[in-house]
Motif scaffolding. Structure first.
Motif, mmCIF file in Angstrom:
data_model
loop_
_atom_site.group_PDB
_atom_site.id
_atom_site.type_symbol
_atom_site.label_atom_id
_atom_site.label_comp_id
_atom_site.label_asym_id
_atom_site.label_seq_id
_atom_site.Cartn_x
_atom_site.Cartn_y
_atom_site.Cartn_z
ATOM 1 N N GLY A 42 -29.590 -22.110 -9.545
ATOM 2 C CA GLY A 42 -30.485 -21.415 -10.477
ATOM 3 C C GLY A 42 -29.680 -20.806 -11.614
ATOM 4 O O GLY A 42 -28.580 -20.294 -11.388
ATOM 5 N N ILE B 175 -28.396 -13.909 -9.618
ATOM 6 C CA ILE B 175 -29.094 -12.669 -9.997
ATOM 7 C C ILE B 175 -29.419 -11.853 -8.754
ATOM 8 O O ILE B 175 -29.599 -10.660 -8.821
ATOM 9 C CB ILE B 175 -30.383 -12.914 -10.821
ATOM 10 C CG1 ILE B 175 -31.437 -13.663 -10.005
ATOM 11 C CG2 ILE B 175 -30.102 -13.592 -12.136
ATOM 12 C CD1 ILE B 175 -32.841 -13.508 -10.590
ATOM 13 N N ASP B 176 -29.496 -12.520 -7.594
ATOM 14 C CA ASP B 176 -29.891 -11.828 -6.362
ATOM 15 C C ASP B 176 -28.805 -10.883 -5.831
ATOM 16 O O ASP B 176 -29.077 -10.044 -4.985
ATOM 17 C CB ASP B 176 -30.244 -12.839 -5.266
ATOM 18 C CG ASP B 176 -31.510 -13.621 -5.575
ATOM 19 O OD1 ASP B 176 -32.166 -13.306 -6.586
ATOM 20 O OD2 ASP B 176 -31.843 -14.542 -4.820
ATOM 21 N N GLY C 98 -35.725 -12.344 -5.158
ATOM 22 C CA GLY C 98 -34.953 -11.883 -4.015
ATOM 23 C C GLY C 98 -35.413 -12.677 -2.813
ATOM 24 O O GLY C 98 -36.325 -12.276 -2.093
ATOM 25 N N ARG C 99 -34.816 -13.855 -2.679
ATOM 26 C CA ARG C 99 -35.243 -14.789 -1.632
ATOM 27 C C ARG C 99 -34.867 -14.281 -0.239
ATOM 28 O O ARG C 99 -35.688 -14.209 0.659
ATOM 29 C CB ARG C 99 -34.570 -16.140 -1.893
ATOM 30 C CG ARG C 99 -34.853 -17.216 -0.876
ATOM 31 C CD ARG C 99 -34.389 -18.537 -1.406
ATOM 32 N NE ARG C 99 -35.292 -18.995 -2.447
ATOM 33 C CZ ARG C 99 -36.327 -19.809 -2.240
ATOM 34 N NH1 ARG C 99 -36.578 -20.268 -1.038
ATOM 35 N NH2 ARG C 99 -37.100 -20.171 -3.235
ATOM 36 N N GLU D 257 -39.757 -11.177 -3.335
ATOM 37 C CA GLU D 257 -40.507 -12.396 -2.990
ATOM 38 C C GLU D 257 -40.283 -12.834 -1.536
ATOM 39 O O GLU D 257 -41.119 -13.506 -0.953
ATOM 40 C CB GLU D 257 -40.114 -13.533 -3.933
ATOM 41 C CG GLU D 257 -38.629 -13.862 -3.845
ATOM 42 C CD GLU D 257 -38.157 -14.913 -4.837
ATOM 43 O OE1 GLU D 257 -38.962 -15.485 -5.563
ATOM 44 O OE2 GLU D 257 -36.933 -15.148 -4.853
ATOM 45 N N GLU E 66 -39.293 -27.312 -2.227
ATOM 46 C CA GLU E 66 -38.450 -28.090 -3.138
ATOM 47 C C GLU E 66 -37.972 -29.354 -2.433
ATOM 48 O O GLU E 66 -38.132 -29.491 -1.212
ATOM 49 C CB GLU E 66 -37.225 -27.257 -3.572
ATOM 50 C CG GLU E 66 -37.551 -25.919 -4.176
ATOM 51 C CD GLU E 66 -38.281 -26.016 -5.503
ATOM 52 O OE1 GLU E 66 -38.362 -27.114 -6.081
ATOM 53 O OE2 GLU E 66 -38.808 -24.991 -5.945
ATOM 54 N N LEU F 219 -41.005 -19.858 -3.472
ATOM 55 C CA LEU F 219 -41.555 -18.529 -3.170
ATOM 56 C C LEU F 219 -42.445 -18.009 -4.294
ATOM 57 O O LEU F 219 -42.538 -18.590 -5.367
ATOM 58 C CB LEU F 219 -40.413 -17.549 -2.890
ATOM 59 C CG LEU F 219 -39.536 -17.862 -1.677
ATOM 60 C CD1 LEU F 219 -38.544 -16.727 -1.436
ATOM 61 C CD2 LEU F 219 -40.376 -18.076 -0.424
ATOM 62 N N HIS G 160 -39.544 -16.005 -13.320
ATOM 63 C CA HIS G 160 -38.323 -16.437 -14.017
ATOM 64 C C HIS G 160 -37.996 -15.626 -15.266
ATOM 65 O O HIS G 160 -36.911 -15.813 -15.830
ATOM 66 C CB HIS G 160 -38.429 -17.929 -14.342
ATOM 67 C CG HIS G 160 -38.309 -18.774 -13.114
ATOM 68 N ND1 HIS G 160 -39.375 -18.985 -12.276
ATOM 69 C CD2 HIS G 160 -37.252 -19.413 -12.562
ATOM 70 C CE1 HIS G 160 -38.982 -19.732 -11.263
ATOM 71 N NE2 HIS G 160 -37.706 -20.005 -11.406
ATOM 72 N N ARG H 70 -34.695 -14.149 -15.036
ATOM 73 C CA ARG H 70 -33.479 -14.952 -15.183
ATOM 74 C C ARG H 70 -33.227 -15.373 -16.625
ATOM 75 O O ARG H 70 -32.204 -15.982 -16.921
ATOM 76 C CB ARG H 70 -33.589 -16.230 -14.320
ATOM 77 C CG ARG H 70 -33.503 -15.989 -12.849
ATOM 78 C CD ARG H 70 -32.742 -17.061 -12.105
ATOM 79 N NE ARG H 70 -33.037 -18.400 -12.484
ATOM 80 C CZ ARG H 70 -33.577 -19.337 -11.675
ATOM 81 N NH1 ARG H 70 -33.876 -19.030 -10.432
ATOM 82 N NH2 ARG H 70 -33.775 -20.555 -12.094
HETATM 83 O O1 F6P Z 1 -31.208 -17.728 -8.058
HETATM 84 C C1 F6P Z 1 -31.869 -17.261 -6.924
HETATM 85 C C2 F6P Z 1 -33.307 -17.232 -7.210
HETATM 86 O O2 F6P Z 1 -33.507 -16.449 -8.331
HETATM 87 C C3 F6P Z 1 -34.165 -16.722 -6.050
HETATM 88 O O3 F6P Z 1 -34.350 -15.338 -6.037
HETATM 89 C C4 F6P Z 1 -35.439 -17.482 -6.258
HETATM 90 O O4 F6P Z 1 -36.142 -17.633 -5.060
HETATM 91 C C5 F6P Z 1 -34.948 -18.779 -6.767
HETATM 92 O O5 F6P Z 1 -33.782 -18.521 -7.483
HETATM 93 C C6 F6P Z 1 -35.941 -19.522 -7.637
HETATM 94 O O6 F6P Z 1 -35.420 -20.767 -7.919
HETATM 95 P P1 F6P Z 1 -36.064 -21.867 -8.857
HETATM 96 O O7 F6P Z 1 -35.585 -21.563 -10.254
HETATM 97 O O8 F6P Z 1 -35.486 -23.139 -8.354
HETATM 98 O O9 F6P Z 1 -37.529 -21.760 -8.760
#
Ligand code: F6P
Length: 344
Positions: free
Chosen positions: A10, A127-128, A171-172, A222, A239, A246, A272, A275
């Motif tokens: 990510g 980021i987590d 926050g997975r 999440e 995925e 999530l 997102h 991010r």
């Molecule tokens: O980078 C980790 C993260 O931000 C997790 O917190 C989140 O579940 C995941 O990436 C989301 O990923 P993607 O961009 O593949 O949906």
């Protein structure tokens, strides 16, 4: 030396600052040459490479995303994956070292390749903030700032309508973003993957706050699993690698609070947005230092290691040491500390 950089997993604010820091230190100190592998490990296994002269990294520290692109490709997947083929690509392009910038999955791939004898080092990214071996990863501070700004806004509209506001953050597996942004924004409950809390308790916290005339703010990561449930809630499929997509727990928490308390409640899922965009100055500095330091690590040929932050020092940590102890979770004492601020 000729050094190849890749960004994988990510994306994260600060990736471009790492690239700039590495190129500037390499060019100025060692007369190095740089290339970038496009879209993470995919570019390396498929020999998809771009030149990275100094002119390409101008002004990059303040930009979001990654100029190299990223993907969740595993270096062992597909017909070209694995150390033998990767060695052929490196030899063909006369590349002396690979710098893998990524989170746990990326660094696990890097560790396997380094164990197989390839000249690979790492830069931790997420980021987590869930990586052991480093006090902080860049991108975390930016995500917390974005989430805090959003919650400040949720609070004013919540107060106007006397509503309970729920904010779902990323926050997975761990709740660092939720804990820090929740504390910064003055949240009345923070729900994280490390702690199973019954929904009746969450409702009680919200009611106590509402009863004293405030608009409750509930932050939920999440990956939070309410007490009584076995696994994380997700309704958006999985995925390619089987990882659940999530997002959705915020809606559930919202419905339950409204049902149990009668307080009108609204959910906002930040997703997102956390991010994207420009990194904070903290993340720019950390990422730049990681980038500069990883080039020194390459020149010392300490393969199988990554740079890390210990206190205010950038240090070197072996992949095994960083990864073998699992993810860095929010410890019990940090949860107890935060809990004092919940509810009444
Ligand atoms: O980078 C980790 C993260 O931000 C997790 O917190 C989140 O579940 C995941 O990436 C989301 O990923 P993607 O961009 O593949 O949906």
């Amino acid at each position: 030396m000729k050094i190849g950089l890749l960004t994988s997993g990510g994306d994260c604010p600060g990736l471009n600052a790492v690239i700039r820091g590495a190129v500037l230190n390499g060019v100025k100190t060692y007369d190095d040459e740089f290339v970038g592998f496009r879209d993470g490990w995919r570019g390396l296994v498929e020999d998809d490479i771009m030149d990275l002269p100094r002119t390409k990294v101008r002004g990059l520290a303040r930009t979001g995303g990654t100029i190299l692109g990223t993907s969740r490709t595993n270096p062992y997947d597909g017909p070209h994956g694995g150390p033998e083929n990767i060695s052929i690509v490196l030899e063909k392009n006369q590349i002396d070292a690979v710098v893998a910038i990524g989170g746990e999955g990326t660094l696990a791939g890097a560790r396997r390749l380094a164990d197989a004898g390839l000249p690979v080092v790492g830069v931790p990214k997420t980021i987590d903030n869930d990586l052991n071996g480093t006090d902080y990863t860049f991108g975390f501070d930016t995500a917390v700032q974005i989430a805090t700004d959003a919650m400040d806004r949720l609070r004013t509209t919540g107060e106007s309508h006397h509503r309970c506001m729920v904010a779902e953050v990323m926050g997975r597996h761990v709740g660092w973003i939720a804990l820090h942004s929740g504390m910064a924004a003055g949240a009345h409950a923070v729900l994280i993957p490390e702690q199973q809390v019954p929904m009746t308790q969450v409702a009680e916290w919200a009611k106590e706050v509402h009863d004293r005339g405030r608009s409750p703010l509930v932050v939920v990561a999440e990956g939070f699993i309410p007490e009584g449930f076995d696994e994380v809630m997700h309704d958006k499929g999985v995925e390619k690698d089987g990882r659940p997509r999530l997002g959705g727990i915020g809606e559930y928490v919202t419905r339950e609070i409204e049902k149990l308390t009668g307080i009108e409640t609204r959910n906002t899922t930040l997703g997102h947005i956390q991010r994207g965009g420009s990194p904070t100055s903290f993340d720019r500095v950390l990422a730049t230092r990681f980038g500069m330091n990883v080039v020194d690590l390459v020149h010392d040929k300490e393969w199988g290691k990554m740079v890390a932050l210990h206190g205010t020092d950038v240090v070197r940590v072996g992949f095994h040491e960083a990864l073998d102890s699992g993810l860095k979770e929010v410890p019990q004492d940090r949860w107890e500390e935060a809990k004092t601020l919940f509810g009444r």
